[in-house]
Write a protein that holds these residues in place. Structure first.
Motif, PDB file in Angstrom:
ATOM      1  N   ASP A   1       0.840  -1.207   0.000  1.00  0.00           N
ATOM      2  CA  ASP A   1       0.000   0.000   0.000  1.00  0.00           C
ATOM      3  C   ASP A   1       0.866   1.245   0.000  1.00  0.00           C
ATOM      4  O   ASP A   1       1.852   1.323   0.735  1.00  0.00           O
ATOM      5  CB  ASP A   1      -0.873   0.043   1.271  1.00  0.00           C
ATOM      6  N   GLY A   2       0.474   2.229  -0.785  1.00  0.00           N
ATOM      7  CA  GLY A   2       1.130   3.535  -0.740  1.00  0.00           C
ATOM      8  C   GLY A   2       0.532   4.364   0.389  1.00  0.00           C
ATOM      9  O   GLY A   2      -0.449   3.953   1.022  1.00  0.00           O
ATOM     10  N   PRO A   3       1.093   5.549   0.647  1.00  0.00           N
ATOM     11  CA  PRO A   3       0.636   6.354   1.794  1.00  0.00           C
ATOM     12  C   PRO A   3      -0.840   6.777   1.714  1.00  0.00           C
ATOM     13  O   PRO A   3      -1.515   6.836   2.744  1.00  0.00           O
ATOM     14  CB  PRO A   3       1.551   7.586   1.751  1.00  0.00           C
ATOM     15  N   LEU A   4      -1.326   7.016   0.503  1.00  0.00           N
ATOM     16  CA  LEU A   4      -2.741   7.426   0.388  1.00  0.00           C
ATOM     17  C   LEU A   4      -3.654   6.259   0.760  1.00  0.00           C
ATOM     18  O   LEU A   4      -4.627   6.430   1.511  1.00  0.00           O
ATOM     19  CB  LEU A   4      -3.032   7.911  -1.040  1.00  0.00           C
ATOM     20  N   THR A   5      -3.336   5.080   0.259  1.00  0.00           N
ATOM     21  CA  THR A   5      -4.146   3.892   0.556  1.00  0.00           C
ATOM     22  C   THR A   5      -4.118   3.606   2.060  1.00  0.00           C
ATOM     23  O   THR A   5      -5.147   3.300   2.663  1.00  0.00           O
ATOM     24  CB  THR A   5      -3.599   2.680  -0.238  1.00  0.00           C
ATOM     25  N   THR A   6      -2.935   3.746   2.663  1.00  0.00           N
ATOM     26  CA  THR A   6      -2.823   3.540   4.108  1.00  0.00           C
ATOM     27  C   THR A   6      -3.718   4.518   4.862  1.00  0.00           C
ATOM     28  O   THR A   6      -4.475   4.125   5.755  1.00  0.00           O
ATOM     29  CB  THR A   6      -1.346   3.749   4.559  1.00  0.00           C
ATOM     30  N   ALA A   7      -3.658   5.782   4.470  1.00  0.00           N
ATOM     31  CA  ALA A   7      -4.469   6.798   5.161  1.00  0.00           C
ATOM     32  C   ALA A   7      -5.962   6.519   4.976  1.00  0.00           C
ATOM     33  O   ALA A   7      -6.749   6.651   5.922  1.00  0.00           O
ATOM     34  CB  ALA A   7      -4.117   8.195   4.636  1.00  0.00           C
ATOM     35  N   VAL A   8      -6.350   6.121   3.774  1.00  0.00           N
ATOM     36  CA  VAL A   8      -7.762   5.824   3.474  1.00  0.00           C
ATOM     37  C   VAL A   8      -8.241   4.657   4.343  1.00  0.00           C
ATOM     38  O   VAL A   8      -9.331   4.695   4.905  1.00  0.00           O
ATOM     39  CB  VAL A   8      -7.931   5.503   1.966  1.00  0.00           C
ATOM     40  N   LYS A   9      -7.400   3.638   4.469  1.00  0.00           N
ATOM     41  CA  LYS A   9      -7.803   2.442   5.219  1.00  0.00           C
ATOM     42  C   LYS A   9      -7.820   2.676   6.728  1.00  0.00           C
ATOM     43  O   LYS A   9      -8.712   2.227   7.422  1.00  0.00           O
ATOM     44  CB  LYS A   9      -6.838   1.283   4.917  1.00  0.00           C
ATOM     45  N   GLU A  10      -6.789   3.377   7.239  1.00  0.00           N
ATOM     46  CA  GLU A  10      -6.703   3.499   8.704  1.00  0.00           C
ATOM     47  C   GLU A  10      -7.367   4.775   9.247  1.00  0.00           C
ATOM     48  O   GLU A  10      -7.447   4.953  10.446  1.00  0.00           O
ATOM     49  CB  GLU A  10      -5.236   3.407   9.170  1.00  0.00           C
ATOM     50  N   GLY A  11      -7.841   5.634   8.338  1.00  0.00           N
ATOM     51  CA  GLY A  11      -8.563   6.826   8.793  1.00  0.00           C
ATOM     52  C   GLY A  11      -7.657   7.932   9.285  1.00  0.00           C
ATOM     53  O   GLY A  11      -7.942   8.609  10.265  1.00  0.00           O
ATOM     54  N   SER A  12      -6.531   8.141   8.583  1.00  0.00           N
ATOM     55  CA  SER A  12      -5.629   9.244   8.946  1.00  0.00           C
ATOM     56  C   SER A  12      -5.920  10.466   8.082  1.00  0.00           C
ATOM     57  O   SER A  12      -6.712  10.416   7.142  1.00  0.00           O
ATOM     58  CB  SER A  12      -4.177   8.836   8.707  1.00  0.00           C
TER      59      SER A  12
END
Ligand code: ADP
Length: 259
Positions: free
Chosen positions: A82-93
Motif C-alpha cells: 500500500d502507498g501512503p494514500l491507501t494507508t491513510a484511506v484504510k486506517e482513517g488518517s
C-alpha cells in the motif's frame, strides 16, 4: 508520555474552519506562498483532533502509483505494498498533499473519487475499490503565486475543497510568532518583522517569492544563537531571496539601517 502540541498562532478563523471541514468530511485546501505556516497549521490541527497525519511533498515526478501503491518483488514472490494514500484511506488518517498542483495529473484523477460523496479510492493495479475509513480526511496545499513554472489547479478540482488563504500575518501576530518560536527579544522580533514588511512592499523588485515568516524565524534563531544581527539578516533573509548582485547589495544596505 504527553507530546507537546506543535505551536501554531491563528491568523484568522482557520482553526474553526478546519474543525468544521473535518466534522463534515469535506476536503481542505490551503492556499498561499511558501513559509506562511501551512504545514505547521496541519500538524497543529492533527494534534488537536488527535489524528495521525501522513505528509507527501509533491513534485513533478509524484505519480498516483507513489500514492496508491505498487507490487514489489520479495524473494520469489510479488507482493502488493500500500502507498501512503491507501494507508491513510484504510486506517482513517489525515493525508496532507503538500504542493498538490506540482504532482502529475494522474494524482488529481486518483483523488477525485475521494473528494466527493463516494469517498472511495480505486486501486487500478488490483482492480479494487476501497471505501474510506470514517475518519479519513484529505488535505492539500498549493501556491497560487508562482510566476515561473506556474501550475494551476483546475476549477473542477478546486471546487471539491473548502479553501483557506494563508498570507503573511499582520505585524503584531508575526512578532508573537517569532518570539514564541525562538525566544528572541521582542525588540529584535519587531525589527525583523519591519524588515519583512518593507521588502514585501518592494514589489518593483519582481522577486518570485518574497520574505516569508519562515525566513524571519530563521533569522531570529541564528541571532538567538549568537550570530551578529546584520549578518544574520543578510544570510537568512536577503540571500535566499535573489541572486541578482545589485538587488542583494541594495537589500543588505536597506536591512543594515533597520536592524
Ligand atoms: P509552509 O508549509 O506554508 O511552507 P511552514 O508551516 O513550514 O510553512 O512554516 C514555516 C515556519 O514559519 C514554521 O516552522 C514556523 O516556525 C513559522 N510559522 C509561520 N506561520 C506560523 C504560525 N501562524 N504559527 C506558528 N509558526 C508559524
Amino acid at each position: 508520555m504527553s507530546v507537546k502540541i506543535p505551536y501554531y498562532q491563528a491568523v484568522g478563523k482557520e482553526k474553526e474552519v478546519f474543525e468544521h471541514a473535518y466534522k463534515n468530511k469535506i476536503p481542505f485546501l490551503l492556499k498561499g506562498p511558501t513559509g506562511t505556516g501551512k504545514s505547521r497549521f496541519i500538524e497543529h490541527m492533527a494534534h488537536v483532533l488527535d489524528k495521525k497525519i501522513i505528509t507527501i511533498s509533491c513534485h513533478e515526478e509524484t505519480s498516483s502509483t507513489d500514492l496508491i501503491g505498487r507490487f514489489i518483488i520479495k524473494g520469489a514472490e510479488t507482493v502488493w505494498l500500500d502507498g501512503p494514500l491507501t494507508t491513510a484511506v484504510k486506517e482513517g488518517s489525515i493525508i496532507y498533499l503538500d504542493e498538490v498542483a506540482e504532482a502529475r495529473p494522474d494524482v488529481i484523477v486518483a483523488i477525485h473519487s475521494l473528494t466527493d460523496h463516494r469517498r472511495e479510492l480505486f486501486i487500478d493495479k488490483l482492480g479494487e475499490t476501497v471505501k474510506a475509513h470514517e475518519d479519513f480526511m484529505l488535505v492539500a496545499s498549493f501556491n497560487p503565486g508562482y510566476q515561473r513554472g506556474f501550475k494551476e489547479l483546475k476549477p473542477s478540482t478546486r471546487q471539491r475543497f473548502i479553501a483557506v488563504s494563508f498570507e503573511y500575518p499582520e505585524s503584531k501576530i508575526e512578532i508573537e510568532i517569532l518570539v514564541n518560536e525562538t525566544q528572541v527579544e521582542h525588540d529584535i522580533a519587531k525589527k525583523l518583522v519591519a524588515i519583512g514588511n518593507k521588502i514585501r512592499n518592494l514589489t518593483e523588485l519582481g522577486l518570485t517569492e518574497t520574505v516569508s515568516t519562515r525566513l524571519l524565524v530563521d533569522a531570529a534563531k541564528i541571532i538567538q544563537s549568537g550570530l551578529p544581527k546584520r549578518l544574520a539578516v543578510h544570510v537568512a533573509v536577503v540571500e535566499p531571496l535573489t541572486d541578482d548582485l545589485q538587488t542583494l547589495v541594495a537589500l543588505k544596505d536597506l536591512c543594515d539601517l533597520m536592524i
